[in-house]
Enzyme design. Structure first.
Site, PDB file in Angstrom:
ATOM      1  N   MET A   1      -7.498 -39.576   6.885  1.00 52.54           N
ATOM      2  CA  MET A   1      -7.069 -39.924   8.351  1.00 52.54           C
ATOM      3  C   MET A   1      -7.845 -41.380   8.612  1.00 52.54           C
ATOM      4  O   MET A   1      -7.879 -41.856   9.738  1.00 52.54           O
ATOM      5  CB  MET A   1      -7.159 -39.087   9.258  1.00 52.54           C
ATOM      6  CG  MET A   1      -6.267 -37.768   9.038  1.00 52.54           C
ATOM      7  SD  MET A   1      -5.885 -36.792  10.551  1.00 52.54           S
ATOM      8  CE  MET A   1      -7.359 -36.054  10.726  1.00 52.54           C
ATOM      9  N   GLY A   2      -8.566 -41.923   7.672  1.00 53.05           N
ATOM     10  CA  GLY A   2      -9.310 -43.128   7.938  1.00 53.05           C
ATOM     11  C   GLY A   2     -10.729 -42.756   8.671  1.00 53.05           C
ATOM     12  O   GLY A   2     -11.010 -41.582   8.467  1.00 53.05           O
TER      13      GLY A   2
ATOM     14  N   HIS B   1     -15.738 -39.593   2.233  1.00 46.53           N
ATOM     15  CA  HIS B   1     -14.521 -40.042   1.687  1.00 46.53           C
ATOM     16  C   HIS B   1     -14.776 -40.643   0.387  1.00 46.53           C
ATOM     17  O   HIS B   1     -14.023 -40.825  -0.590  1.00 46.53           O
ATOM     18  CB  HIS B   1     -13.877 -40.879   2.830  1.00 46.53           C
ATOM     19  CG  HIS B   1     -13.317 -40.269   3.929  1.00 46.53           C
ATOM     20  ND1 HIS B   1     -13.993 -40.603   5.249  1.00 46.53           N
ATOM     21  CD2 HIS B   1     -12.427 -39.512   4.157  1.00 46.53           C
ATOM     22  CE1 HIS B   1     -13.528 -39.760   6.164  1.00 46.53           C
ATOM     23  NE2 HIS B   1     -12.427 -38.905   5.440  1.00 46.53           N
TER      24      HIS B   1
ATOM     25  N   GLY C   1     -12.515 -32.905   0.243  1.00 50.21           N
ATOM     26  CA  GLY C   1     -13.936 -32.472   0.672  1.00 50.21           C
ATOM     27  C   GLY C   1     -14.047 -30.828   0.773  1.00 50.21           C
ATOM     28  O   GLY C   1     -13.191 -30.380   1.478  1.00 50.21           O
ATOM     29  N   GLN C   2     -15.164 -30.617   0.177  1.00 50.35           N
ATOM     30  CA  GLN C   2     -15.578 -29.072   0.897  1.00 50.35           C
ATOM     31  C   GLN C   2     -15.756 -28.716   2.295  1.00 50.35           C
ATOM     32  O   GLN C   2     -15.757 -27.857   2.453  1.00 50.35           O
ATOM     33  CB  GLN C   2     -16.754 -28.542  -0.258  1.00 50.35           C
ATOM     34  CG  GLN C   2     -16.917 -27.160  -0.064  1.00 50.35           C
ATOM     35  CD  GLN C   2     -18.434 -26.922  -0.686  1.00 50.35           C
ATOM     36  OE1 GLN C   2     -18.564 -27.386  -1.699  1.00 50.35           O
ATOM     37  NE2 GLN C   2     -19.011 -26.062   0.235  1.00 50.35           N
TER      38      GLN C   2
ATOM     39  N   SER D   1     -18.597 -36.631   8.925  1.00 53.69           N
ATOM     40  CA  SER D   1     -17.468 -36.170   9.384  1.00 53.69           C
ATOM     41  C   SER D   1     -17.148 -37.428  10.086  1.00 53.69           C
ATOM     42  O   SER D   1     -17.928 -38.234  10.955  1.00 53.69           O
ATOM     43  CB  SER D   1     -17.431 -34.874  10.472  1.00 53.69           C
ATOM     44  OG  SER D   1     -16.346 -34.998  11.076  1.00 53.69           O
ATOM     45  N   SER D   2     -15.806 -37.769  10.129  1.00 54.91           N
ATOM     46  CA  SER D   2     -15.178 -38.942  11.378  1.00 54.91           C
ATOM     47  C   SER D   2     -15.604 -38.676  12.708  1.00 54.91           C
ATOM     48  O   SER D   2     -15.690 -39.419  13.234  1.00 54.91           O
ATOM     49  CB  SER D   2     -13.760 -39.194  11.020  1.00 54.91           C
ATOM     50  OG  SER D   2     -13.554 -39.406   9.604  1.00 54.91           O
ATOM     51  N   ARG D   3     -15.557 -37.357  12.942  1.00 52.62           N
ATOM     52  CA  ARG D   3     -16.016 -36.957  14.393  1.00 52.62           C
ATOM     53  C   ARG D   3     -17.243 -37.195  14.827  1.00 52.62           C
ATOM     54  O   ARG D   3     -17.497 -37.045  16.040  1.00 52.62           O
ATOM     55  CB  ARG D   3     -15.214 -35.651  14.614  1.00 52.62           C
ATOM     56  CG  ARG D   3     -13.893 -35.308  14.557  1.00 52.62           C
ATOM     57  CD  ARG D   3     -13.307 -33.966  15.042  1.00 52.62           C
ATOM     58  NE  ARG D   3     -11.642 -34.147  15.264  1.00 52.62           N
ATOM     59  CZ  ARG D   3     -10.983 -33.768  14.249  1.00 52.62           C
ATOM     60  NH1 ARG D   3     -11.252 -33.025  13.059  1.00 52.62           N
ATOM     61  NH2 ARG D   3      -9.583 -33.650  14.677  1.00 52.62           N
TER      62      ARG D   3
HETATM   63  O1  PAF Z   1      -8.577 -33.941   6.026  1.00 50.01           O
HETATM   64  C1  PAF Z   1      -8.016 -35.108   6.382  1.00 50.01           C
HETATM   65  O2  PAF Z   1      -8.396 -36.012   6.559  1.00 50.01           O
HETATM   66  C2  PAF Z   1      -6.609 -34.640   6.551  1.00 50.01           C
HETATM   67  O3  PAF Z   1      -6.550 -33.490   7.402  1.00 50.01           O
HETATM   68  C3  PAF Z   1      -5.629 -34.777   5.688  1.00 50.01           C
HETATM   69  C4  PAF Z   1      -5.738 -33.784   4.282  1.00 50.01           C
HETATM   70  C5  PAF Z   1      -5.804 -36.339   5.303  1.00 50.01           C
HETATM   71  C6  PAF Z   1      -4.154 -34.711   6.067  1.00 50.01           C
HETATM   72  O4  PAF Z   1      -3.688 -35.347   7.269  1.00 50.01           O
END
Ligand code: PAF
Length: 287
Positions: A32-33, A39, A149-150, A187-189
């Protein structure tokens, strides 16, 4: 080769079919960027195994509940594009919402059983939204191997189940969690966290380290391992715990006594931020 951006689902599908016809192995990294090292490690894994790597960026609305962070989810497309290019990723599929969910869209993709627990219990839209979008992405990108990712352990098992049950012919690969120097899972968050919360967030990995230490010392009672993690989490009263579990690592069934491979899994909220983490008990975790 420079990174080629593909926005149209139809063009993506055509491209995938051409690459397959040329005999190329396609690796796929759905995202999701707001990309981070986690990533990028997936892109590297794909590049190590596949002849062509396709990443996707799509902030998928169907996997967010009405009170969740869809609107404020970080969108950093230009930087993500540069990072992917630097990694040597060949294609970036970046469709818009109307292209993936046109007027009249009415289909659901649900995996039963292992979706009713963990994140599925507190975020009912999350896993059905993930399986829906990943099914669509698999149909458009037509990968041989997809890299997850795990950190999103349940997501990965659920997607693998779906791929098997619906005969996608895609191998779902789970790649190790990438952690910050102090152990916090990337994490992106994480970028939502204030400075204080960022320090408090370490409690997740500290709880996992404690459970792992107890496991390595011979503890096999899931309840006692869960209690040991709860004790650590309680040292940060601001952490609102969602779940603390020890489950069978393959089926996500609850356990009394651990006999096979087991995963410790955690979720909590710090301020407005939801954080998850997990660990396969017995594997190295040195923080
Ligand atoms: O893990 C993520 O970033 C999302 O849940 C995914 C797998 C890209 C689906 O939108």
């Amino acid at each position: 080769m420079t990174l080629r951006i593909v926005e149209s689902p139809r063009e993506m599908r055509k491209l995938a079919e051409t690459l397959r016809a040329e005999g190329k192995t396609l690796g796929f990294v759905p995202t999701m960027g707001a990309l981070h090292e986690g990533h990028l490690s997936l892109v590297r894994a794909s590049r190590g195994e596949c002849q062509v790597t396709v990443a996707s960026i799509f902030v998928n609305p169907t996997q967010f509940g009405p009170q969740e962070d869809f609107e404020r989810y970080p969108r950093t497309f230009e930087r993500d594009r540069e990072l992917l290019e630097r990694e040597g990723c060949e294609f970036l599929f970046a469709p818009n919402r109307a292209a993936l969910y046109p007027e009249g869209f009415a289909t659901a993709v649900r995996v039963e059983r292992m979706t009713d627990r963990l994140c599925g219990a507190s975020r009912p839209s999350f896993l059905p939204g993930v399986t829906l979008v990943v099914a669509k992405l698999f149909n458009l990108v037509r990968p041989h191997i997809a890299f997850f990712g795990q950190k999103d352990y349940q997501q990965c098992l659920v997607v693998r189940r779906m791929a098997e049950d619906l005969d996608f012919g895609v191998e779902v690969r789970m790649c190790p969690i990438v952690r910050e120097a102090d152990g916090l899972a990337m994490s992106s968050r994480n970028r939502y966290l204030s400075v204080t919360e960022r320090t408090q967030a370490r409690v997740l990995v500290r709880a996992l380290v404690e459970a792992n230490r107890a496991y390595l010392s011979g503890e096999r009672s899931a309840e006692r391992l869960i209690d040991s993690m709860r004790d650590v989490l309680e040292t940060v009263p601001q952490a609102r715990v969602d779940y603390v579990e020890v489950m069978d690592a393959g089926t996500l069934e609850r356990l009394n006594r651990i006999e096979g491979k087991a995963a410790a899994l955690l979720a909590l909220n710090l301020g407005e931020t939801r954080l998850i983490d997990n660990h396969i008990l017995g594997e190295a975790l040195d923080y």
